[in-house]
Design a protein around this motif. Structure first.
Motif, short mmCIF file in Angstrom:
data_model
loop_
_atom_site.label_atom_id
_atom_site.label_comp_id
_atom_site.label_asym_id
_atom_site.label_seq_id
_atom_site.Cartn_x
_atom_site.Cartn_y
_atom_site.Cartn_z
N ARG A 164 43.68 43.08 34.51
CA ARG A 164 43.74 43.96 33.23
C ARG A 164 44.40 45.33 33.48
O ARG A 164 44.06 46.06 34.71
N ASP A 175 36.63 36.79 39.27
CA ASP A 175 37.83 36.61 38.29
C ASP A 175 38.95 37.27 38.50
O ASP A 175 39.20 38.47 38.23
N GLU A 211 51.70 40.30 40.13
CA GLU A 211 50.64 39.67 39.45
C GLU A 211 51.09 38.31 38.68
O GLU A 211 50.36 37.24 38.55
N GLU A 263 41.73 37.10 36.84
CA GLU A 263 42.41 37.36 35.69
C GLU A 263 41.55 38.66 35.33
O GLU A 263 42.47 39.62 34.76
#
Length: 247
Positions: free
Chosen positions: A150, A144, A40, A146
């Protein structure tokens, strides 16, 4: 610090800086860095990864990286038999259900049309999407990256296409959804299962011309919409038929 060599395959390269695409590259990592942390950190959401090889052996997201490790990262690959390898997710989802972010309302409606339970609200914040995904075991659909990083999100798809009909094909092909379709069983507006109703009930809410031409009607008990097999239904039927590969 330790140095590891990385190689990402197929569409995972889309997330990398241009100079790192489609070839091996060295990267310095913190001593306690895991494969997930570094994947990531390099820009690839963990939800896009299907399996990882470290020094030729199958590894999970929690593998601590060591000096000289060679890390190969793969997306879902239909042409490669990975049966003996460790998938990075502990379990598959028993039921295919989705939650879409604010930018994918058109895709959400098309998935509902195909019979897939798909949550979508314009007011959903990222933290709500990740919480609902974890609670209900839903696949997150988003553009997205980002959001997909999570920690709570275990299953997700980064949607590359921009047009909703092409997005539908992209998701169908990636997740092999054709065999799971249940077309026209959910309300396009509120995701509620539709109920069949007779013409006697429908006659109070549909134009008389519609009532005389069609025999089958269904309704949503939440938003009270009425549906029938008109020209809009025919267009949607054609769209779904185009998703089925030729025999």
């Amino acid at each position: 610090m330790v140095t590891a060599t990385f190689r990402f395959y197929e569409e995972l390269n889309d997330f990398l800086a241009p100079e790192r695409r489609k070839h091996e590259f060295d990267c310095r990592c913190a001593r306690a860095a895991t494969t997930k942390h570094m994947i990531e950190a390099l820009g690839v959401p963990h939800t896009e990864v299907e399996f990882i090889l470290v020094n030729g052996e199958s590894a999970g997201f929690d593998r601590l990286l060591q000096q000289g490790d060679r890390v190969a990262v793969y997306p879902m690959c239909e042409t490669l038999d990975i049966t003996p390898l460790l998938r990075v997710r502990e379990y598959p989802l028993r039921v295919t259900r989705f939650i879409a972010d604010v930018h994918l309302g058109g895709l959400a409606r098309l998935l509902r049309m195909a019979g897939f339970d798909t949550l979508y609200e314009t007011y959903f914040r990222d933290e709500e999407i990740s919480a609902i995904s974890a609670r209900d075991n839903r696949i997150v659909l988003t553009r997205d990256r980002e959001l997909l990083m999570r920690r709570e999100i275990t299953h997700g798809c980064y949607v590359r296409e921009l047009k909703s009909s092409r997005q539908l094909r992209e998701i169908f092909e990636r997740l092999d959804l054709v065999g799971s379709m249940r077309p026209f069983t959910l309300c396009l507006h509120c995701n509620t299962p539709l109920q069949s109703i007779g013409k006697e009930r429908a006659k109070h809410v549909v134009p008389s011309g519609v009532l005389s031409r069609y025999e089958k009607f269904s309704t949503c008990e939440v938003c009270h919409g009425i549906f029938w097999e008109g020209t809009h239904w025919e267009r949607m039927q054609a769209l779904l038929a185009g998703l089925v590969p030729p025999a």
